[in-house]
Design a protein around this motif. Structure first.
Motif, PDB file in Angstrom:
ATOM      1  N   TYR A   1      42.707  38.990  40.339  1.00  0.00           N
ATOM      2  CA  TYR A   1      42.816  37.644  40.910  1.00  0.00           C
ATOM      3  C   TYR A   1      41.946  37.528  42.150  1.00  0.00           C
ATOM      4  O   TYR A   1      41.096  36.648  42.261  1.00  0.00           O
ATOM      5  CB  TYR A   1      44.283  37.349  41.238  1.00  0.00           C
ATOM      6  N   PHE A   2      42.147  38.447  43.116  1.00  0.00           N
ATOM      7  CA  PHE A   2      41.318  38.345  44.313  1.00  0.00           C
ATOM      8  C   PHE A   2      39.932  38.929  44.089  1.00  0.00           C
ATOM      9  O   PHE A   2      38.992  38.588  44.799  1.00  0.00           O
ATOM     10  CB  PHE A   2      41.990  38.954  45.550  1.00  0.00           C
ATOM     11  N   GLY A   3      39.777  39.791  43.072  1.00  0.00           N
ATOM     12  CA  GLY A   3      38.436  40.216  42.707  1.00  0.00           C
ATOM     13  C   GLY A   3      37.586  39.032  42.274  1.00  0.00           C
ATOM     14  O   GLY A   3      36.401  38.932  42.613  1.00  0.00           O
ATOM     15  N   ALA A   4      38.208  38.094  41.538  1.00  0.00           N
ATOM     16  CA  ALA A   4      37.482  36.901  41.088  1.00  0.00           C
ATOM     17  C   ALA A   4      37.123  36.000  42.262  1.00  0.00           C
ATOM     18  O   ALA A   4      36.018  35.445  42.317  1.00  0.00           O
ATOM     19  CB  ALA A   4      38.324  36.135  40.071  1.00  0.00           C
ATOM     20  N   PHE A   5      38.025  35.840  43.213  1.00  0.00           N
ATOM     21  CA  PHE A   5      37.714  35.030  44.391  1.00  0.00           C
ATOM     22  C   PHE A   5      36.600  35.680  45.214  1.00  0.00           C
ATOM     23  O   PHE A   5      35.763  34.988  45.787  1.00  0.00           O
ATOM     24  CB  PHE A   5      38.966  34.823  45.243  1.00  0.00           C
ATOM     25  N   VAL A   6      36.612  37.000  45.267  1.00  0.00           N
ATOM     26  CA  VAL A   6      35.547  37.710  45.966  1.00  0.00           C
ATOM     27  C   VAL A   6      34.213  37.457  45.270  1.00  0.00           C
ATOM     28  O   VAL A   6      33.188  37.187  45.912  1.00  0.00           O
ATOM     29  CB  VAL A   6      35.865  39.216  46.024  1.00  0.00           C
TER      30      VAL A   6
ATOM     31  N   TYR B   1      28.355  27.214  50.031  1.00  0.00           N
ATOM     32  CA  TYR B   1      29.720  26.722  49.885  1.00  0.00           C
ATOM     33  C   TYR B   1      29.990  26.121  48.504  1.00  0.00           C
ATOM     34  O   TYR B   1      31.055  25.546  48.279  1.00  0.00           O
ATOM     35  CB  TYR B   1      30.087  25.716  50.991  1.00  0.00           C
ATOM     36  N   HIS B   2      29.051  26.223  47.568  1.00  0.00           N
ATOM     37  CA  HIS B   2      29.243  25.722  46.210  1.00  0.00           C
ATOM     38  C   HIS B   2      28.878  26.801  45.194  1.00  0.00           C
ATOM     39  O   HIS B   2      28.350  26.508  44.126  1.00  0.00           O
ATOM     40  CB  HIS B   2      28.397  24.474  45.969  1.00  0.00           C
ATOM     41  N   VAL B   3      29.170  28.068  45.518  1.00  0.00           N
ATOM     42  CA  VAL B   3      28.713  29.171  44.694  1.00  0.00           C
ATOM     43  C   VAL B   3      29.367  29.159  43.325  1.00  0.00           C
ATOM     44  O   VAL B   3      28.737  29.464  42.320  1.00  0.00           O
ATOM     45  CB  VAL B   3      28.964  30.515  45.406  1.00  0.00           C
ATOM     46  N   ASN B   4      30.647  28.800  43.261  1.00  0.00           N
ATOM     47  CA  ASN B   4      31.354  28.816  41.992  1.00  0.00           C
ATOM     48  C   ASN B   4      32.549  27.881  42.080  1.00  0.00           C
ATOM     49  O   ASN B   4      32.939  27.434  43.168  1.00  0.00           O
ATOM     50  CB  ASN B   4      31.807  30.245  41.647  1.00  0.00           C
ATOM     51  N   VAL B   5      33.166  27.600  40.933  1.00  0.00           N
ATOM     52  CA  VAL B   5      34.322  26.701  40.912  1.00  0.00           C
ATOM     53  C   VAL B   5      35.493  27.269  41.704  1.00  0.00           C
ATOM     54  O   VAL B   5      36.388  26.520  42.109  1.00  0.00           O
ATOM     55  CB  VAL B   5      34.767  26.413  39.462  1.00  0.00           C
ATOM     56  N   LEU B   6      35.528  28.586  41.926  1.00  0.00           N
ATOM     57  CA  LEU B   6      36.615  29.189  42.700  1.00  0.00           C
ATOM     58  C   LEU B   6      36.303  29.272  44.187  1.00  0.00           C
ATOM     59  O   LEU B   6      37.146  29.725  44.957  1.00  0.00           O
ATOM     60  CB  LEU B   6      36.929  30.597  42.176  1.00  0.00           C
ATOM     61  N   SER B   7      35.107  28.862  44.592  1.00  0.00           N
ATOM     62  CA  SER B   7      34.788  28.867  46.019  1.00  0.00           C
ATOM     63  C   SER B   7      35.721  27.915  46.744  1.00  0.00           C
ATOM     64  O   SER B   7      35.957  26.787  46.292  1.00  0.00           O
ATOM     65  CB  SER B   7      33.329  28.446  46.242  1.00  0.00           C
ATOM     66  N   PHE B   8      36.240  28.364  47.891  1.00  0.00           N
ATOM     67  CA  PHE B   8      37.257  27.585  48.587  1.00  0.00           C
ATOM     68  C   PHE B   8      36.741  26.218  49.027  1.00  0.00           C
ATOM     69  O   PHE B   8      37.496  25.268  49.116  1.00  0.00           O
ATOM     70  CB  PHE B   8      37.773  28.356  49.811  1.00  0.00           C
TER      71      PHE B   8
ATOM     72  N   VAL C   1      40.720  23.400  41.631  1.00  0.00           N
ATOM     73  CA  VAL C   1      41.363  24.065  40.500  1.00  0.00           C
ATOM     74  C   VAL C   1      42.864  23.844  40.617  1.00  0.00           C
ATOM     75  O   VAL C   1      43.498  24.286  41.576  1.00  0.00           O
ATOM     76  CB  VAL C   1      41.045  25.571  40.477  1.00  0.00           C
ATOM     77  N   LYS C   2      43.434  23.140  39.653  1.00  0.00           N
ATOM     78  CA  LYS C   2      44.860  22.846  39.668  1.00  0.00           C
ATOM     79  C   LYS C   2      45.545  23.561  38.522  1.00  0.00           C
ATOM     80  O   LYS C   2      45.033  23.605  37.401  1.00  0.00           O
ATOM     81  CB  LYS C   2      45.096  21.341  39.553  1.00  0.00           C
ATOM     82  N   GLY C   3      46.715  24.100  38.827  1.00  0.00           N
ATOM     83  CA  GLY C   3      47.496  24.811  37.831  1.00  0.00           C
ATOM     84  C   GLY C   3      48.502  25.712  38.513  1.00  0.00           C
ATOM     85  O   GLY C   3      48.457  25.911  39.727  1.00  0.00           O
ATOM     86  N   GLU C   4      49.429  26.251  37.742  1.00  0.00           N
ATOM     87  CA  GLU C   4      50.413  27.169  38.294  1.00  0.00           C
ATOM     88  C   GLU C   4      49.735  28.492  38.628  1.00  0.00           C
ATOM     89  O   GLU C   4      49.212  29.166  37.735  1.00  0.00           O
ATOM     90  CB  GLU C   4      51.544  27.393  37.290  1.00  0.00           C
ATOM     91  N   VAL C   5      49.732  28.847  39.909  1.00  0.00           N
ATOM     92  CA  VAL C   5      48.997  30.028  40.329  1.00  0.00           C
ATOM     93  C   VAL C   5      49.564  31.287  39.677  1.00  0.00           C
ATOM     94  O   VAL C   5      48.819  32.133  39.164  1.00  0.00           O
ATOM     95  CB  VAL C   5      49.011  30.163  41.867  1.00  0.00           C
ATOM     96  N   VAL C   6      50.882  31.431  39.691  1.00  0.00           N
ATOM     97  CA  VAL C   6      51.501  32.646  39.160  1.00  0.00           C
ATOM     98  C   VAL C   6      51.380  32.722  37.642  1.00  0.00           C
ATOM     99  O   VAL C   6      51.153  33.790  37.072  1.00  0.00           O
ATOM    100  CB  VAL C   6      52.980  32.729  39.591  1.00  0.00           C
TER     101      VAL C   6
ATOM    102  N   PRO D   1      46.649  34.925  36.948  1.00  0.00           N
ATOM    103  CA  PRO D   1      46.351  35.901  35.895  1.00  0.00           C
ATOM    104  C   PRO D   1      45.007  35.684  35.207  1.00  0.00           C
ATOM    105  O   PRO D   1      44.400  36.625  34.722  1.00  0.00           O
ATOM    106  CB  PRO D   1      47.514  35.710  34.914  1.00  0.00           C
ATOM    107  N   PHE D   2      44.545  34.425  35.173  1.00  0.00           N
ATOM    108  CA  PHE D   2      43.330  34.133  34.436  1.00  0.00           C
ATOM    109  C   PHE D   2      42.179  33.716  35.344  1.00  0.00           C
ATOM    110  O   PHE D   2      41.221  33.078  34.896  1.00  0.00           O
ATOM    111  CB  PHE D   2      43.597  33.052  33.384  1.00  0.00           C
ATOM    112  N   ALA D   3      42.246  34.107  36.623  1.00  0.00           N
ATOM    113  CA  ALA D   3      41.168  33.774  37.552  1.00  0.00           C
ATOM    114  C   ALA D   3      39.812  34.301  37.077  1.00  0.00           C
ATOM    115  O   ALA D   3      38.805  33.588  37.185  1.00  0.00           O
ATOM    116  CB  ALA D   3      41.491  34.292  38.956  1.00  0.00           C
ATOM    117  N   PRO D   4      39.714  35.541  36.544  1.00  0.00           N
ATOM    118  CA  PRO D   4      38.411  35.983  36.043  1.00  0.00           C
ATOM    119  C   PRO D   4      37.878  35.087  34.926  1.00  0.00           C
ATOM    120  O   PRO D   4      36.670  34.841  34.845  1.00  0.00           O
ATOM    121  CB  PRO D   4      38.684  37.402  35.533  1.00  0.00           C
TER     122      PRO D   4
END
Length: 395
Positions: free
Chosen positions: A260-265, A41-48, A54-59, A64-67
């Motif tokens: 975007y979702f590739g990075a979350f994956v 559950y701590h694999v990366n900063v984007l892990s849920f 992670v705070k910022g405007e998602v759109v 756009p810069f998730a990778p």
């Protein structure tokens, strides 16, 4: 942060000024997330569930810069814990000598619409094993499992692409699919799987699916149990209220590209899996059809709830195995509605946690997955044989 040839040379805190993206967390959560081999559950900063926010405007920025944010987290880990352990360059192809899957197409008619469905087949065992991929993806996730020589001896393995996924294009029989966005209900998915199995001519296969496929396994057990010898649910949920906070609309937003979702994956892959296969999993997710991942996720987070129909599962008719990866949120102690809840609420369900494996285990770590799934499938077959001897309906 100064980076030269991919190596972090220096890092200076920017102070309290405005920033487009802010990553924050407790000292404990940072220590876990940036460790050389992070705990579950701590694999990366984007892990849920990493504890890093992670705070910022998602759109405008995060999406756009998730990778880049994902890469930033990896660089922080290298700065804190040293470079990652390198994997052999050929680790993404563990069984090239038996990588002999054959691809075919079959026409499948569901609810009056005809689909040209692609599937790949390998193995010469007498028992059919039907393999379902995760949300938005296709049979490519199973390519190395199809090549595993031990499983080839035991099963006739079939990995298929649902309509709109992979090589299964939208219908070409005049149905105006382009007039609406891709969306599927639980009934749509169940009926398509049953129709595909029938069209291929499978005699009550064992069904094994991961994530969306894991939830589909339990729904099939509830509503079509007699069609399958047994069902194996991997990283599925008993009920998905814990997932309702996921904003699925972002997975098909005109200003956010599929990476975007590739990075979350990528953030949900196992940290001990080969880098080349973690990247392959990322690639597969970044190349799906428009809106397909979001549509499948709508079923996963909104259309599945075994609190409503789990009582229909009869494990004497359709034996059920429930598996969760050590690094997957469904295995987390105390998580609401996770895989453990399936076993706790369904009489006769078997439960296992698979060590070192994550959400996309068959794709990012097929060697580790096959090493653990083979004895479990042997157990499934032995159970079916015992049932047959005893004259039970699930044989």
């Amino acid at each position: 942060m100064v980076i030269t040839q991919g190596i972090v040379r220096s890092f200076t805190a920017a102070g309290d000024g405005p920033a487009d993206v802010v990553l924050s967390g407790t000292e404990e959560s940072w220590e876990k997330t940036l460790s050389a081999v992070p705990p579950p559950y701590h694999v990366n900063v984007l892990s849920f569930s990493s504890g890093v926010v992670v705070k910022g405007e998602v759109v405008d920025t995060v999406g756009p810069f998730a990778p880049a944010i994902l890469r930033f987290g990896q660089l922080l880990r290298e700065l804190h814990s040293g470079p990652p352990v390198s994997e052999p360059v050929d680790s993404g192809d563990p069984w090239p000598e038996t990588d002999n899957a054959v691809g075919r197409y079959v026409r499948v008619k569901v609810h009056g619409v005809t689909y040209r469905v692609y599937y790949e087949e390998a193995g010469h065992g007498s028992i059919p094993l039907l393999l379902q991929a995760t949300a938005g993806t296709d049979s490519r996730q199973w390519r190395n499992v199809l090549a595993n020589p031990e499983l080839q001896k035991r099963f006739r393995m079939i990995a298929f692409d649902l309509p709109y996924h992979g090589k299964s294009l939208p219908p070409a029989d005049g149905f105006p699919w382009w007039e609406s966005e891709y969306a599927v209900s639980k009934e749509d998915l169940m009926d398509r799987v049953v129709a595909i199995s029938d069209a291929i001519g499978l005699d009550r296969p064992i069904f094994m699916g991961c994530s969306v496929g894991g939830q589909l396994a339990t729904d099939l057990a509830a509503h079509h149990g007699s069609k399958f010898r047994a069902l194996v649910s991997i990283n599925g949920w008993y009920e998905s209220s814990a997932l309702t906070s996921i904003r699925n609309y972002l997975f098909h937003h005109p200003r956010i590209w599929p990476e975007y979702f590739g990075a979350f994956v990528m953030a949900a892959t196992s940290p001990v899996a080969p880098e080349v296969l973690r990247r392959e999993t990322y690639w597969i997710y970044s190349s799906g059809g428009p809106g397909v991942y979001r549509g499948d996720n709508d079923y996963m987070s909104l259309g599945h709830d075994l609190r409503e129909d789990g009582h229909l599962i009869d494990t004497t008719v359709s034996p059920l195995w429930v598996l969760a990866g050590e690094y997957d949120p469904t295995a987390r102690e105390g998580v609401q509605g996770g895989a453990r809840a399936i076993a706790d609420n369904i009489d006769g369900a078997h439960y296992r946690v698979l060590e070192g494996l994550g959400h996309f285990m068959m794709s990012d770590d097929p060697v580790g997955f096959c090493a653990q799934i083979t004895p479990i499938l042997d157990e499934v077959v032995a159970d079916l044989s015992a049932r047959q001897t005893a004259g039970l309906a699930g044989s």
